[in-house]
Write an enzyme that holds these catalytic residues in place. Structure first.
Site, PDB file in Angstrom:
ATOM      1  N   ARG A   1       0.827  -1.201   0.000  1.00 53.58           N
ATOM      2  CA  ARG A   1       0.000   0.000   0.000  1.00 53.58           C
ATOM      3  C   ARG A   1       0.859   1.247   0.000  1.00 53.58           C
ATOM      4  NH1 ARG A   1      -5.538  -1.406   3.147  1.00 53.58           N
ATOM      5  NH2 ARG A   1      -5.627  -3.552   2.391  1.00 53.58           N
TER       6      ARG A   1
ATOM      7  N   GLU B   1       0.653   4.060   1.132  1.00 57.68           N
ATOM      8  CA  GLU B   1       0.004   4.933   2.110  1.00 57.68           C
ATOM      9  C   GLU B   1       0.590   6.335   2.010  1.00 57.68           C
ATOM     10  OE1 GLU B   1      -2.409   3.960   3.970  1.00 57.68           O
ATOM     11  OE2 GLU B   1      -2.238   1.779   4.248  1.00 57.68           O
TER      12      GLU B   1
ATOM     13  N   ARG C   1       1.600   3.075  12.693  1.00 53.47           N
ATOM     14  CA  ARG C   1       0.837   1.833  12.502  1.00 53.47           C
ATOM     15  C   ARG C   1       0.575   1.485  11.043  1.00 53.47           C
ATOM     16  NH1 ARG C   1      -4.910   3.392  12.463  1.00 53.47           N
ATOM     17  NH2 ARG C   1      -4.925   5.627  12.714  1.00 53.47           N
ATOM     18  N   HIS C   2       1.264   2.164  10.133  1.00 53.86           N
ATOM     19  CA  HIS C   2       1.151   1.817   8.709  1.00 53.86           C
ATOM     20  C   HIS C   2       2.505   1.423   8.141  1.00 53.86           C
ATOM     21  CE1 HIS C   2      -2.621   4.167   9.050  1.00 53.86           C
ATOM     22  NE2 HIS C   2      -3.042   3.299   8.151  1.00 53.86           N
TER      23      HIS C   2
ATOM     24  N   GLU D   1      -7.564  -0.212  14.743  1.00 52.40           N
ATOM     25  CA  GLU D   1      -8.255  -1.227  13.944  1.00 52.40           C
ATOM     26  C   GLU D   1      -7.306  -2.379  13.608  1.00 52.40           C
ATOM     27  OE1 GLU D   1     -10.044   0.174  10.172  1.00 52.40           O
ATOM     28  OE2 GLU D   1      -9.301  -1.693   9.299  1.00 52.40           O
TER      29      GLU D   1
ATOM     30  N   ARG E   1      -0.030  -5.517  12.987  1.00 52.33           N
ATOM     31  CA  ARG E   1      -0.853  -4.815  13.989  1.00 52.33           C
ATOM     32  C   ARG E   1      -1.263  -5.756  15.109  1.00 52.33           C
ATOM     33  NH1 ARG E   1      -4.813  -0.454  11.138  1.00 52.33           N
ATOM     34  NH2 ARG E   1      -3.176   0.617   9.938  1.00 52.33           N
TER      35      ARG E   1
HETATM   36  P1  ATP Z   1      -6.461   1.982   8.334  1.00 50.95           P
HETATM   37  O1  ATP Z   1      -7.766   2.706   8.191  1.00 50.95           O
HETATM   38  O2  ATP Z   1      -6.093   1.689   9.750  1.00 50.95           O
HETATM   39  O3  ATP Z   1      -5.362   2.591   7.540  1.00 50.95           O
HETATM   40  P2  ATP Z   1      -7.602   0.246   6.388  1.00 50.95           P
HETATM   41  O4  ATP Z   1      -9.039   0.281   6.802  1.00 50.95           O
HETATM   42  O5  ATP Z   1      -7.158   1.097   5.259  1.00 50.95           O
HETATM   43  O6  ATP Z   1      -6.687   0.528   7.661  1.00 50.95           O
HETATM   44  P3  ATP Z   1      -8.059  -2.371   5.373  1.00 50.95           P
HETATM   45  O7  ATP Z   1      -8.059  -2.118   3.912  1.00 50.95           O
HETATM   46  O8  ATP Z   1      -9.342  -2.488   6.064  1.00 50.95           O
HETATM   47  O9  ATP Z   1      -7.160  -1.260   6.081  1.00 50.95           O
HETATM   48  O10 ATP Z   1      -7.120  -3.642   5.634  1.00 50.95           O
HETATM   49  C1  ATP Z   1      -7.423  -4.668   6.586  1.00 50.95           C
HETATM   50  C2  ATP Z   1      -6.398  -4.684   7.708  1.00 50.95           C
HETATM   51  O11 ATP Z   1      -5.073  -4.770   7.172  1.00 50.95           O
HETATM   52  C3  ATP Z   1      -6.377  -3.437   8.556  1.00 50.95           C
HETATM   53  O12 ATP Z   1      -7.377  -3.485   9.543  1.00 50.95           O
HETATM   54  C4  ATP Z   1      -4.981  -3.495   9.138  1.00 50.95           C
HETATM   55  O13 ATP Z   1      -4.894  -4.400  10.231  1.00 50.95           O
HETATM   56  C5  ATP Z   1      -4.161  -4.062   8.003  1.00 50.95           C
HETATM   57  N1  ATP Z   1      -3.526  -2.986   7.237  1.00 50.95           N
HETATM   58  C6  ATP Z   1      -4.064  -2.287   6.237  1.00 50.95           C
HETATM   59  N2  ATP Z   1      -3.211  -1.382   5.759  1.00 50.95           N
HETATM   60  C7  ATP Z   1      -2.081  -1.526   6.469  1.00 50.95           C
HETATM   61  C8  ATP Z   1      -0.812  -0.879   6.444  1.00 50.95           C
HETATM   62  N3  ATP Z   1      -0.540   0.082   5.576  1.00 50.95           N
HETATM   63  N4  ATP Z   1       0.126  -1.282   7.318  1.00 50.95           N
HETATM   64  C9  ATP Z   1      -0.129  -2.269   8.190  1.00 50.95           C
HETATM   65  N5  ATP Z   1      -1.296  -2.912   8.270  1.00 50.95           N
HETATM   66  C10 ATP Z   1      -2.276  -2.557   7.416  1.00 50.95           C
HETATM   67 MN    MN Z   2     -10.360  -1.200   7.312  1.00 51.83          MN
END
Ligand code: ATP
Ligand code: MN
Length: 433
Positions: free
Chosen positions: A211, A213, A219-220, A356, A407
């Site tokens: 991702r 991000e 936490r990402h 989350e 996480r």
């Molecule tokens: P957040 O809103 O916390 O950035 P998200 O809702 O974008 O997360 P989801 O697409 O729902 O993430 O992905 C499912 C799960 O994968 C998340 O709940 C999280 O535990 C994990 N996750 C997602 N993106 C990341 C990231 N960039 N780094 C670490 N863990 C991630």
């Molecule tokens: Mn999510």
């Protein structure tokens, strides 16, 4: 290595060869101690200068810290030694010498910046705490696999180089694939759905997600490990059941099998597996409870996404893992099934008080609804034909979720930064090692 004895197995009276790193040398004049460290622990090697061969003493005591050595000798009881025994050396071999200037102190006495530690991860993971985190991580993944097998799910591996993302958008890393644009996959979502529609029915995957991000946060990651589940003939409540089973199995396995590691991390005293079932709060209850905490400057209203401070306030209020269910349909992705009235989504999040951990839901398995969703999202349904086509040939209702492995470990071990839970993290500033 032939005839090697681990430090933890050295018993008084044994003739042993121990091998590992020079942890510390304490020279008291006539007598000197070398502490040798291996994966199992540490052992004291005693040098009595007057009584031992000069060359032997010199080899041992000239070895720089963190050099790799092997020592052969007799194990003796010694109550004053850190482990109650010591080795009286007969021979010492320096196998690989370490520079006298080390970028960080693996004994942990001098603290180093996270970035220095990550640049020198091998040295960093010689610290007990680092070793403990990754041994626990391995145990978590083992227990998770076992829990999925108990839930009748089959482990799968899906491609990480893909033509389209799950939701499209800016979070994708583009790459060139034989002259064509492709992407690193941001989620195995579509592939696990395609597999759940086969006779495999219940599947899980533990694999990387990528991702791009926008922000660097604690936490990402830009490359994370996702623990994914998908089950045919499951609805969102079945998926939540599997989710809490898997998470509590991970905690239970760590509590049971990782006592030493928890001690190294200073967590042994109050480490507990969360009780199941986890409370299930509706989105409506969640915003009411957040508003009631008074922690937010502005009250949340129906339809708002939950801000990070809101999640934290609610987490403190609930005090453990919990689900948020029944989100407004427009907050959750289009490929998640709505409840009958169309206003609420079957999508859910599973939360640790700090953040989350999981998103999931029952999927939209009705092809016409799905295609409509793509169009409304501004995505071209044709680009996803490989996916939507399979919904023409008998697609059962199905549900699933994705859980971020790092996480899970970060919250389980109360780590301040998600990077602590990855060997070689990828973030906006870090592409190597
Ligand atoms: P957040 O809103 O916390 O950035 P998200 O809702 O974008 O997360 P989801 O697409 O729902 O993430 O992905 C499912 C799960 O994968 C998340 O709940 C999280 O535990 C994990 N996750 C997602 N993106 C990341 C990231 N960039 N780094 C670490 N863990 C991630
Ligand atoms: Mn999510």
């Amino acid at each position: 290595m032939e005839n090697r004895t681990y430090t933890a197995d050295a018993e008084p009276g044994d003739e042993v060869t121990v091998a590992g790193w020079v942890h510390e040398i304490r020279d008291l004049g006539g007598i000197a101690f070398l502490i040798l460290r291996d994966t199992e622990g540490r052992i004291q090697v005693k040098f009595e200068k007057d009584e031992m061969d000069d060359e032997l003493v010199e080899t041992g005591l000239d070895a720089s810290r963190e050099s790799v050595i092997s020592v052969t000798g007799l194990v003796k009881e010694e109550p004053r030694a850190p482990t109650g025994v010591e080795v009286v050396p007969e021979s010492v071999e320096v196998i690989s010498e370490a520079d006298t200037e080390l970028p960080l102190d693996p004994s942990g006495k001098v603290e180093a910046e996270l970035s220095t530690r990550l640049d020198n991860r091998t040295l960093d993971l010689r610290r007990e705490e680092g070793q403990a985190i990754f041994e626990i991580r391995a145990e978590v993944l083992r227990a998770v696999r076992e829990a999925f097998r108990e839930a009748n799910a089959t482990e799968i591996n899906t491609p990480k180089i893909v033509a389209t993302g799950t939701e499209g958008g800016t979070e994708l890393f583009p790459i060139t694939y034989f002259g064509e644009e492709a992407f690193m996959n941001q989620s195995p979502q579509l592939f696990k759905q395609l597999t759940a529609g086969s006779n495999l029915e219940r599947v899980f995957e533990i694999g990387p997600i990528f991702r791009a991000e926008e922000h660097n946060t604690p936490r990402h990651l830009n490359e994370a490990t996702s623990i994914d589940f998908e089950g045919a003939f499951c609805d969102h409540t079945d998926a939540m059941d599997v989710c809490e089973q898997v998470v509590s199995a991970a905690y239970e396995a760590v509590a049971e099998n990782c006592t030493e590691q928890l001690e190294a991390l200073d967590l042994a005293a109050d480490f507990e597996a969360p009780e199941t079932p986890f409370p299930r709060l509706s989105y409506e209850e969640a915003i009411e409870r957040i508003n009631a905490t008074g922690e937010l400057d502005e009250q949340l209203v129906w339809g708002d996404d939950l801000p990070t401070e809101g999640e934290k306030a609610l987490g403190d209020d609930v005090g453990g893992h919990y689900f948020i269910t029944d989100w407004p349909a427009e907050v959750k992705p289009f490929y998640i099934m709505d409840h009958d009235d169309g206003e609420l989504s079957t999508g859910f999040d599973m939360m640790h008080p700090r953040m989350e951990l999981v998103s999931g839901g029952q999927r939209e398995h009705r092809r016409d609804h799905l295609i409509e969703g793509f169009e409304q999202q501004g995505l071209e349904p044709e680009a996803f034909e490989y996916y939507t086509k399979m919904f023409q040939y008998g697609m059962p209702p199905h549900a699933g979720w994705g859980l971020g492995a790092e996480r899970l470990i970060m919250t389980m071990l109360d780590l301040g930064n998600i990077r602590e839970a990855v060997l070689f993290p990828r973030d906006r500033q870090r592409l190597s090692p």
